[in-house]
Design a protein around this motif. Sequence first.
Motif, mmCIF file in Angstrom:
data_model
loop_
_atom_site.group_PDB
_atom_site.id
_atom_site.type_symbol
_atom_site.label_atom_id
_atom_site.label_comp_id
_atom_site.label_asym_id
_atom_site.label_seq_id
_atom_site.Cartn_x
_atom_site.Cartn_y
_atom_site.Cartn_z
ATOM 1 N N SER A 92 0.570 -1.259 0.376
ATOM 2 C CA SER A 92 0.164 0.437 -0.187
ATOM 3 C C SER A 92 0.894 1.518 -0.184
ATOM 4 C CB SER A 92 -0.547 -0.044 1.412
ATOM 5 O OG SER A 92 -0.104 0.208 2.005
ATOM 6 N N LYS A 93 0.575 2.185 -0.736
ATOM 7 C CA LYS A 93 0.853 3.108 -1.048
ATOM 8 C C LYS A 93 0.372 4.724 0.020
ATOM 9 C CE LYS A 93 2.408 2.985 -5.508
ATOM 10 N NZ LYS A 93 2.036 3.321 -7.261
ATOM 11 N N VAL A 145 -1.793 5.633 3.801
ATOM 12 C CA VAL A 145 -1.955 5.261 5.038
ATOM 13 C C VAL A 145 -2.756 5.145 5.129
ATOM 14 C CG1 VAL A 145 -1.135 6.661 7.230
ATOM 15 C CG2 VAL A 145 0.193 7.341 5.557
ATOM 16 N N SER A 164 -3.070 1.177 4.391
ATOM 17 C CA SER A 164 -2.090 0.823 5.307
ATOM 18 C C SER A 164 -3.122 0.412 6.819
ATOM 19 C CB SER A 164 -1.100 0.824 6.247
ATOM 20 O OG SER A 164 -0.379 1.405 4.979
ATOM 21 N N TRP A 223 2.579 6.779 1.697
ATOM 22 C CA TRP A 223 3.796 7.130 3.195
ATOM 23 C C TRP A 223 4.908 7.886 2.321
ATOM 24 C CZ3 TRP A 223 3.864 5.759 7.657
ATOM 25 C CH2 TRP A 223 2.785 4.929 7.927
ATOM 26 N N LEU A 270 5.809 11.499 3.301
ATOM 27 C CA LEU A 270 5.436 11.967 4.344
ATOM 28 C C LEU A 270 6.437 11.444 4.669
ATOM 29 C CD1 LEU A 270 1.997 10.361 5.248
ATOM 30 C CD2 LEU A 270 3.204 12.878 5.641
ATOM 31 N N LYS A 271 7.607 10.542 4.634
ATOM 32 C CA LYS A 271 8.432 9.913 5.078
ATOM 33 C C LYS A 271 9.679 11.206 4.369
ATOM 34 C CE LYS A 271 12.359 6.502 4.655
ATOM 35 N NZ LYS A 271 13.730 5.999 3.721
#
Lengths: 530, 126
Positions: free
Chosen positions: B25-26, B28, B31, B114, B117-118
């Motif tokens: 999954s890309k 959040v 997830s 994700w 965000l990282k």
Amino acid sequence: MTELLVYFVLTPILIAVFMYLFSHANLGRLLAVLFQFGLVIASFLLFNYVNNSYSSVILNVGDYRGLLGISLGVDYISSLFVLITNFIFLMSTIYSYKEKDNKLFWFLMFVWQAAIVGVFLTRDLFNRFVLMEVGTMIITILIVYRRDNRKMYHSMLFLMINIVAVQFYMFGMGLIYMQTGVLDLYAAAARLSHLDISYLILPYALFMTFVAFKAALIPMSHWMPKALAASGAPSSFSAILAGIHITSGLYMFIRFSYMFNMINARPFFIVVGILTSIFSVIMAISAKNIKIILSYLTLSQIGLIIVAFNIGGIAYTGALFHTANQILFHGALFFAAGIIAHNYKTLNIHEIDGVWSVNKIAAIVTFVGLMGAMGIPFFNGNISMHLMFGYEGVDTQIIAWVINIGIIIASVRYGKIILGTPKEGIKAEKAIEKNIASLIIAFFCVLFGIGGSQIAYYVFNVNINIFSMPFLTNAIILTIVLVLSFIFTGKIKNDKVTNISRDLDVGFKGMVICIGIFFISILITTYLLN
Amino acid sequence: MGFEFSLGVFPVIMFFIGYYGLITSKKVITSVIFISLMEMSGIMFFLLLGYRVGMIPPIAPVGDAGFLTYNMEYIADPFPQALMITAIIIGIAVTAINLSMLITLCKQSKTSNWSELKKLYSEGDF
């Protein structure tokens, strides 16, 4: 004595409620310190009783017969962990004494204490699952304590990755219940010993994946330093997370190893422990954030402890002793780091110089903590390190030496912040409570170093001759390595080195994959070894 | 009457679907959904431990004799159900916290990816 066990869990919860209401008043916080002091005294008496009587204290909560209820129990291992936990929480209470406007922090800290002590005391697997979940939720809230996006991201990451790991525990617990019909750890251990080993490999792999995650073993080490670096909670949070919370993972490792004592996965964990230490040392040498450096130094010790636990014999005793010692010296280091960060308004090691000139107490505490971490004579890591590896074969000693040299280099690199000249305008702020708490922990680090052989005899019934040739040889080599490291290790600012830690950073998906890789590795290895 | 292995396969499949979803999954939010699926698989697995074909619920029939009228071997194990109520509540609390943080984060960051965000919040940690 038996009935009192439940109060070790209940009292912190009552203090939590009390502090939520009265933390703004000086008298309220003073009472909390007194309550904590009382808990430490009670824990010491409990430890003393269990240790002298060579017995366990077991309480069936609700007085249910057989295995129907939850039971709490202490032996000398759990009573030692409870004593150290309560001591660190007492120090944290003193350290955070002036946090009068943080009633939520106080509340969460004491509930967290109850949850951790509960993990050490409970014999029930599901009860342990619930308490670990409570601990996870509290850490999540404490990471996001001073709300900003970065803390929110790391808090969410921590929570989600923990939930993934705990599912392995859940399935393992289900399999244990399916095979034994009980969730009491000791009853399950007795029934599992009658089963064929092939039935035990899967639940063992599931449990140990969760335990390795909690103890932040490789390849699942990243969550702990990230949680610490992003945390917005007062610095005592770092000392508790790195010292006590990780130790609860080690404690579960001891207990689950007992539950599956017919399974031999020792070579696997020795390799994992060595790799954890080496990886952590590399990360500690290359990182720039002082909290991340300290958290990787903690993990390097955890790796060594895991190796010693799996060697067994006297190394096992040494590992127990070193667990207690590493909580103390890392507590001292994190407390001092909190003071340093407060004075310098930064966590970047390249911007911190001349701590001795700015704050002598923080410098002394950092020095004592680092000496303990390196295992230098007269400081607390020395005797436990000797117990862990001093009696083993040459090959084990060489590996331990290589790791310890890495720890010394990382520690010296960190310790150089004490020297030098600080930038203009940096002054020590008055924080008597922080200084007192840090100095008390540093005092115990020295006490456990100087009186280490007596303490080892009293607690573990082990005789150590500190004037024997192997002990003296180790001490001399350690001192030489320390001096050489001090001369040759500078503040590493080379981008190629400092980028190592950044390049090895993994995100959420990476951490999930790491959990899967560990699970498959331990499953296959355990199958092959048994 | 042993554990129904044929039924026990479903939670295991659910677990692996959840795990696969987490890796691929890309966003959040997906997830969070897959984590919930993994949680449900654990709960379902535990519940199935108390289920046996041909067993009766652990509820006492009306009458003086109560359970004594039954052979105890044929009464389903109520223990997993009792435990899983707690696990379900924990699961709900965790999902609620996750979603509330996700909403706040996504509103302020304008992304729920994700990797983005990282890049925004994780670089420079070390």
